[in-house]
Scaffold this active site. Structure first.
Site, mmCIF file in Angstrom:
data_model
loop_
_atom_site.group_PDB
_atom_site.id
_atom_site.type_symbol
_atom_site.label_atom_id
_atom_site.label_comp_id
_atom_site.label_asym_id
_atom_site.label_seq_id
_atom_site.Cartn_x
_atom_site.Cartn_y
_atom_site.Cartn_z
ATOM 1 N N HIS A 217 42.226 53.381 40.047
ATOM 2 C CA HIS A 217 42.876 53.513 38.746
ATOM 3 C C HIS A 217 42.958 54.991 38.369
ATOM 4 C CE1 HIS A 217 42.203 49.143 37.105
ATOM 5 N NE2 HIS A 217 42.657 49.163 38.353
ATOM 6 N N GLU B 209 41.991 56.556 35.717
ATOM 7 C CA GLU B 209 40.765 57.095 35.153
ATOM 8 C C GLU B 209 39.757 57.444 36.247
ATOM 9 O OE1 GLU B 209 41.884 53.615 32.322
ATOM 10 O OE2 GLU B 209 42.293 54.267 34.389
ATOM 11 N N CYS C 223 40.274 49.633 31.308
ATOM 12 C CA CYS C 223 39.758 48.296 31.620
ATOM 13 C C CYS C 223 38.237 48.354 31.659
ATOM 14 C CB CYS C 223 40.317 47.820 32.955
ATOM 15 S SG CYS C 223 39.726 48.791 34.368
ATOM 16 N N CYS D 267 36.856 50.860 34.410
ATOM 17 C CA CYS D 267 36.976 52.271 34.049
ATOM 18 C C CYS D 267 36.095 52.627 32.862
ATOM 19 C CB CYS D 267 38.427 52.612 33.773
ATOM 20 S SG CYS D 267 39.491 52.447 35.238
#
Length: 414
Positions: free
Chosen positions: A56, A58, A86, A89
């Protein structure tokens, strides 16, 4: 800690990362990690390309920042991310001991910073990270909507587009010699009023552009005649959308002339706008033929932020091979026969122009007298609207585009 102006600036950087993700076919989410005004790490979504469910935006930004600092603890750092983190993260943020997280758009399905759950609002956790959401939220959300809309359209295009028995479709070879904008053509056939007819529209420029133009061609034209102007607008970093109304351009062409009414075409335009979910836009119409476009001022007034009224399509040189291409024979010309060259503007639209319209207005005309002889313009003048006139030169369309962009930025941006 970062000021609000800094937050917007760093979120812009995160948006640049998100655009890189979109260009790679990934969900457009981007992130940057900042400390004391210095970007330590940046990243964007890449789980598909890296075959990694943890890739992701992040995570990528956190890893880059940790490498830069030589420490997995990111004390006094702020993470800027275009979409609410999410659970994975959010957990990584807490492990890294970030001081602050600033996100753009909320994530109603998986957001773990307040939307679905809030991992940051638990006093039992041994580190507290401050959360701020909604920074450049509209731009972040628009980028995501545009990405998923394109994915749906690509899925549609993998199947054949059935042609109704009462309609014709101009063969693609008719457009071979017509220049276009790569990747800008889109099709849709499931709007309620279309009833299976395929509608074509051009959509070019960044989805999160601060300035959007919605161009409605006149009775005797189609979207290709906006092309030189669209190229200039796209190059300037703005977004422009230009549909081919049913019966015109690359859209399907019903054989029955009786189908073509201003009200029917207007309803399709309203449904297309609802589907695209455009932010407030500048409405671009032709003064002598653009009644169905102008009628959006009364049917969808909250969407229109400005008006560009042209005698012809911006950048158009009049009838040409491009103009004739969609209409190879009489069967494809039902709309041309059915609709008058100069359509009347609806009374309710004239009332809006006369009594309520106060948005910025620009006129573009080579024959000012012809343009000012329209009911719509007379209503604007009656309302004391002071437009910016421009007598179009006989030079190449690029000269007109240069004027347009300089004027439109000053008149419509803001």
């Amino acid at each position: 800690m970062a000021r609000s102006d800094d937050d917007q600036g760093f979120m812009e950087m995160a948006l640049q990362q998100a655009r890189l993700a979109a260009a790679a076919g990934e969900i457009p989410v981007g992130a940057v990690v900042v400390r004391d005004g210095v970007v330590l790490g940046a990243g964007h979504n890449a789980p598909i390309g890296q075959h990694d469910p943890t890739a992701h935006a992040e995570i990528a930004a956190l890893r880059a920042a940790a490498r830069q600092l030589g420490n997995y603890r990111l004390d006094d750092c702020t993470l800027y991310v275009t979409l609410e983190p999410c659970a994975m993260c959010s957990g990584a943020v807490l492990q890294a001991r970030l001081a602050r997280v600033v996100f753009g758009a909320a994530e109603p399905k998986t957001g773990a910073a307040g939307s679905v759950l809030d991992l940051f609002d638990n006093p039992a956790v041994n580190h507290q990270t401050r959360i701020e959401g909604g920074v450049l939220a509209d731009q972040c959300a628009a980028l995501l909507r545009h990405f998923f809309q394109q994915r749906r359209e690509l899925a549609r295009q993998k199947i054949s587009w059935p042609l109704r028995q009462d309609a014709l479709r101009t063969p693609e070879q008719a457009f071979v010699d017509i220049p276009g904008l790569p990747g800008a053509s889109h099709y849709i056939d499931d709007l309620p009023t279309l009833a299976g007819l395929r509608l074509h529209y051009v959509d070019v420029g960044p989805a999160d552009s601060a300035l959007v133009f919605f161009c409605v061609h006149g009775q005797g034209a189609w979207s290709a005649q906006f092309l030189p102007w669209m190229q200039a607008v796209d190059a300037a970093g703005y977004r422009v959308v230009a549909p081919d109304l049913i019966g015109f351009g690359r859209s399907d062409k019903p054989k029955r002339e009786s189908m073509h009414t201003a009200a029917w075409h207007g309803q399709i335009l309203e449904e297309l706008l609802a589907y695209l979910d455009l932010p407030a836009f500048v409405l671009v119409v032709t003064g002598l033929e653009g009644a169905w476009g102008l009628n959006l001022l009364s049917s969808a007034p909250q969407r229109v932020r400005g008006l560009l009224l042209c005698q012809e399509q911006p950048g158009s040189a009049g009838p040409s091979t491009a103009f004739l291409a969609p209409f190879p024979d009489r069967g494809h010309q039902a709309a041309l026969r059915a609709l008058p060259q100069r359509m009347p503007v609806a009374p309710e639209t004239l009332a809006v122009l006369r009594d309520n319209w106060c948005g910025p207005t620009v006129f573009l005309a080579s024959d000012a007298e012809a343009l000012f002889d329209t009911d719509a313009v007379q209503a604007l003048l009656a309302a004391n609207v002071h437009p910016v006139p421009h007598k179009k030169s006989a030079h190449h369309a690029a000269a007109v585009c240069t004027f347009d962009l300089a004027t439109l930025k000053s008149r419509f941006a803001g």
